[in-house]
Design a protein around this motif. Sequence first.
Motif, PDB file in Angstrom:
ATOM      1  N   ASP A   1       0.831  -1.213   0.000  1.00 33.32           N
ATOM      2  CA  ASP A   1       0.000   0.000   0.000  1.00 33.32           C
ATOM      3  C   ASP A   1       0.856   1.249   0.000  1.00 33.32           C
ATOM      4  O   ASP A   1       0.581   2.222  -0.752  1.00 33.32           O
ATOM      5  CB  ASP A   1      -0.920   0.013   1.217  1.00 33.32           C
ATOM      6  CG  ASP A   1      -2.032  -1.031   1.104  1.00 33.32           C
ATOM      7  OD1 ASP A   1      -2.163  -1.628   0.003  1.00 33.32           O
ATOM      8  OD2 ASP A   1      -2.734  -1.289   2.111  1.00 33.32           O
TER       9      ASP A   1
ATOM     10  N   TYR B   1       1.225   4.002  -2.909  1.00 35.32           N
ATOM     11  CA  TYR B   1       0.819   5.383  -2.618  1.00 35.32           C
ATOM     12  C   TYR B   1       1.913   6.350  -3.063  1.00 35.32           C
ATOM     13  O   TYR B   1       1.631   7.369  -3.716  1.00 35.32           O
ATOM     14  CB  TYR B   1       0.538   5.534  -1.132  1.00 35.32           C
ATOM     15  CG  TYR B   1       0.276   6.963  -0.732  1.00 35.32           C
ATOM     16  CD1 TYR B   1      -0.960   7.594  -1.028  1.00 35.32           C
ATOM     17  CD2 TYR B   1       1.261   7.711  -0.081  1.00 35.32           C
ATOM     18  CE1 TYR B   1      -1.177   8.918  -0.682  1.00 35.32           C
ATOM     19  CE2 TYR B   1       1.042   9.025   0.281  1.00 35.32           C
ATOM     20  CZ  TYR B   1      -0.194   9.614  -0.010  1.00 35.32           C
ATOM     21  OH  TYR B   1      -0.402  10.929   0.346  1.00 35.32           O
ATOM     22  N   TYR B   2       3.184   6.090  -2.698  1.00 35.11           N
ATOM     23  CA  TYR B   2       4.292   6.950  -3.125  1.00 35.11           C
ATOM     24  C   TYR B   2       4.369   7.016  -4.644  1.00 35.11           C
ATOM     25  O   TYR B   2       4.655   8.070  -5.215  1.00 35.11           O
ATOM     26  CB  TYR B   2       5.619   6.432  -2.568  1.00 35.11           C
ATOM     27  CG  TYR B   2       5.806   6.685  -1.085  1.00 35.11           C
ATOM     28  CD1 TYR B   2       5.217   7.786  -0.449  1.00 35.11           C
ATOM     29  CD2 TYR B   2       6.618   5.835  -0.319  1.00 35.11           C
ATOM     30  CE1 TYR B   2       5.397   8.002   0.896  1.00 35.11           C
ATOM     31  CE2 TYR B   2       6.811   6.054   1.021  1.00 35.11           C
ATOM     32  CZ  TYR B   2       6.184   7.143   1.630  1.00 35.11           C
ATOM     33  OH  TYR B   2       6.369   7.370   2.966  1.00 35.11           O
TER      34      TYR B   2
ATOM     35  N   GLN C   1      -5.749   7.397  -8.118  1.00 31.36           N
ATOM     36  CA  GLN C   1      -6.167   7.386  -6.710  1.00 31.36           C
ATOM     37  C   GLN C   1      -7.359   6.459  -6.532  1.00 31.36           C
ATOM     38  O   GLN C   1      -7.440   5.698  -5.551  1.00 31.36           O
ATOM     39  CB  GLN C   1      -6.530   8.819  -6.277  1.00 31.36           C
ATOM     40  CG  GLN C   1      -5.337   9.704  -5.969  1.00 31.36           C
ATOM     41  CD  GLN C   1      -4.609   9.286  -4.705  1.00 31.36           C
ATOM     42  OE1 GLN C   1      -5.152   8.547  -3.871  1.00 31.36           O
ATOM     43  NE2 GLN C   1      -3.370   9.740  -4.555  1.00 31.36           N
TER      44      GLN C   1
ATOM     45  N   LEU D   1      -6.173   2.967  -6.741  1.00 31.16           N
ATOM     46  CA  LEU D   1      -5.399   2.628  -5.544  1.00 31.16           C
ATOM     47  C   LEU D   1      -6.325   2.243  -4.400  1.00 31.16           C
ATOM     48  O   LEU D   1      -6.096   1.238  -3.713  1.00 31.16           O
ATOM     49  CB  LEU D   1      -4.515   3.819  -5.157  1.00 31.16           C
ATOM     50  CG  LEU D   1      -3.669   3.655  -3.889  1.00 31.16           C
ATOM     51  CD1 LEU D   1      -2.645   2.539  -4.080  1.00 31.16           C
ATOM     52  CD2 LEU D   1      -2.972   4.977  -3.535  1.00 31.16           C
ATOM     53  N   GLU D   2      -7.370   3.058  -4.214  1.00 30.12           N
ATOM     54  CA  GLU D   2      -8.270   2.797  -3.089  1.00 30.12           C
ATOM     55  C   GLU D   2      -9.198   1.614  -3.357  1.00 30.12           C
ATOM     56  O   GLU D   2      -9.463   0.809  -2.448  1.00 30.12           O
ATOM     57  CB  GLU D   2      -9.104   4.058  -2.823  1.00 30.12           C
ATOM     58  CG  GLU D   2      -8.274   5.229  -2.297  1.00 30.12           C
ATOM     59  CD  GLU D   2      -9.108   6.490  -2.075  1.00 30.12           C
ATOM     60  OE1 GLU D   2     -10.334   6.412  -2.324  1.00 30.12           O
ATOM     61  OE2 GLU D   2      -8.541   7.499  -1.647  1.00 30.12           O
TER      62      GLU D   2
ATOM     63  N   TYR E   1      -5.760  -1.456  -2.335  1.00 28.21           N
ATOM     64  CA  TYR E   1      -5.979  -1.612  -0.899  1.00 28.21           C
ATOM     65  C   TYR E   1      -6.888  -2.813  -0.599  1.00 28.21           C
ATOM     66  O   TYR E   1      -6.674  -3.546   0.384  1.00 28.21           O
ATOM     67  CB  TYR E   1      -6.596  -0.344  -0.335  1.00 28.21           C
ATOM     68  CG  TYR E   1      -5.662   0.858  -0.332  1.00 28.21           C
ATOM     69  CD1 TYR E   1      -4.280   0.690  -0.516  1.00 28.21           C
ATOM     70  CD2 TYR E   1      -6.161   2.166  -0.154  1.00 28.21           C
ATOM     71  CE1 TYR E   1      -3.447   1.790  -0.516  1.00 28.21           C
ATOM     72  CE2 TYR E   1      -5.314   3.249  -0.142  1.00 28.21           C
ATOM     73  CZ  TYR E   1      -3.959   3.049  -0.328  1.00 28.21           C
ATOM     74  OH  TYR E   1      -3.130   4.117  -0.327  1.00 28.21           O
TER      75      TYR E   1
END
Length: 497
Positions: free
Chosen positions: A68, A72-73, A139, A142-143, A147
């Motif tokens: 994660d 994120y980075y 984003q 990602l979420e 995740y």
Amino acid sequence: MRRARSAAKPVSLDQQMRALLMTFFIPVLVMMCVMFAVMIHYVNQYTSILHNVTTASEFNQDFKETIDLKMYYYVVGSHYSEGLPIEEVEDAQELARGLLATTTQEDSYKAISGVLQLCENLEDKIYLIEATDNYDDRQTQLENNIYVLTELIQEYMYTYLYHEASLLDTLQNEMVKNLWMEIGLAVAAALILLIVVLRRSLRFARSITQPISDLCARVRSIGDGDLTVRTPIQAQEYEIQTLSDGFEDMVGRLDGQIEQNRQEQVRLRSAELALLQAQINPHFLYNTLDAIVWLIEMEKNEQAVEMVTSLSSFFRSSLSNGQDVITLREEEQHVRSYLEIQHVRYKDILEYEIDIAPELAPYRIPKLTLQPLVENALYHGIKLKRGQGHIRVSGRMEALDSRGNAAVTPGQMQEVLLNNPSAAIIILTVEDNGAGMDEERLEQLRAMLKHDTSVGFGMSTVQERLQLMFGAEYGLQIESRAGEGTCVTVRIPPQED
């Protein structure tokens, strides 16, 4: 007569011992092999599950946080970004594939299969983010993707560990339970086996001890003089059966030998009786007494006394206090008494000489050995010849020393007797210069002596008694020439009382 053997063939002690050992060894070996196989089965299962748990434990416990954070980075473009965490995802896939190959429990298999599928899906989603340029879309992915997938992967891995640990605990409990069960079965089997082996051992021991006890009783009965041949003891063991058969065969041979010896003793007694009866010949006694009366009438009292003394000594020697074997000294005295009597009766035709070496005096000889030979020399030699006759009785010992030379001196003879008594022999001869016999008659006499055929007065009996006492290699030898005389040689071994 022996009865028929039992149908069961005797077996050797070695074979019976091997069979008894196999009765114990084979069941124990089978039981050990079964226990070992069961143990190997459980150990393999336990090792496999433990390996899965250990391998699953190597899964990065921070897998979710690591993936994660790195994603994120990467999405926000931070200078901390190290790029896409593809390597971590591939490591997780490799670990899942390894576990999938060794997992057998259904729930665990589903869990680890789910981990592998999620890891592959996660890898696709990571590459999808890489291909997306819009920040907001990244984003969102990602979420909604990254995740969620990392959460599921970690949850599935924990589920896998839970099922494997539960299986490990269940297997351990089952192993303990089965171990106690196997111990119980082993103890029960050992008790049953012990009872079986004990019964067989007792039966085996009885099969040995009972025949041996019977053999001991048989030996005692043989020692008590019971030489009746009996049925051999029936034994299961070949060695004991052989002993029993050998005992009965030995008893049979021993009984036969004793009977043979008894018959030989009867023959010997008969021969001695015949000789003794011949000695107490009424004509000989009458003629001797007539000669004594004649001497008294002629007032030759000293000669009459000597003749009575010789006659008394002659019959005393003949009886020998009931002994079968006397010394050469006593046999010489017996012959001397006989010749003294005959010399008075036949002084015109008879001269005699006795020359038996003094060292031969203690050696043993069957009584009435020389006198019959002297009597033969007188009646079948001297009396059949005109003029004066001569009888010579001699005795010497012949022997060879250790170098094969004839032992001549008393010292040499003593050495031979001490070192090798079988090399010495006593030679007694009765020679006369009477009528003798031709070659044909001589060979006839020799053949008759060899085949135990009656040969004149007393000679065959003397031969038989000598060979019964000393052996077939000893006895009489005859040499004679018509008109010159006869020589009878007695060969006996030196035996002292």
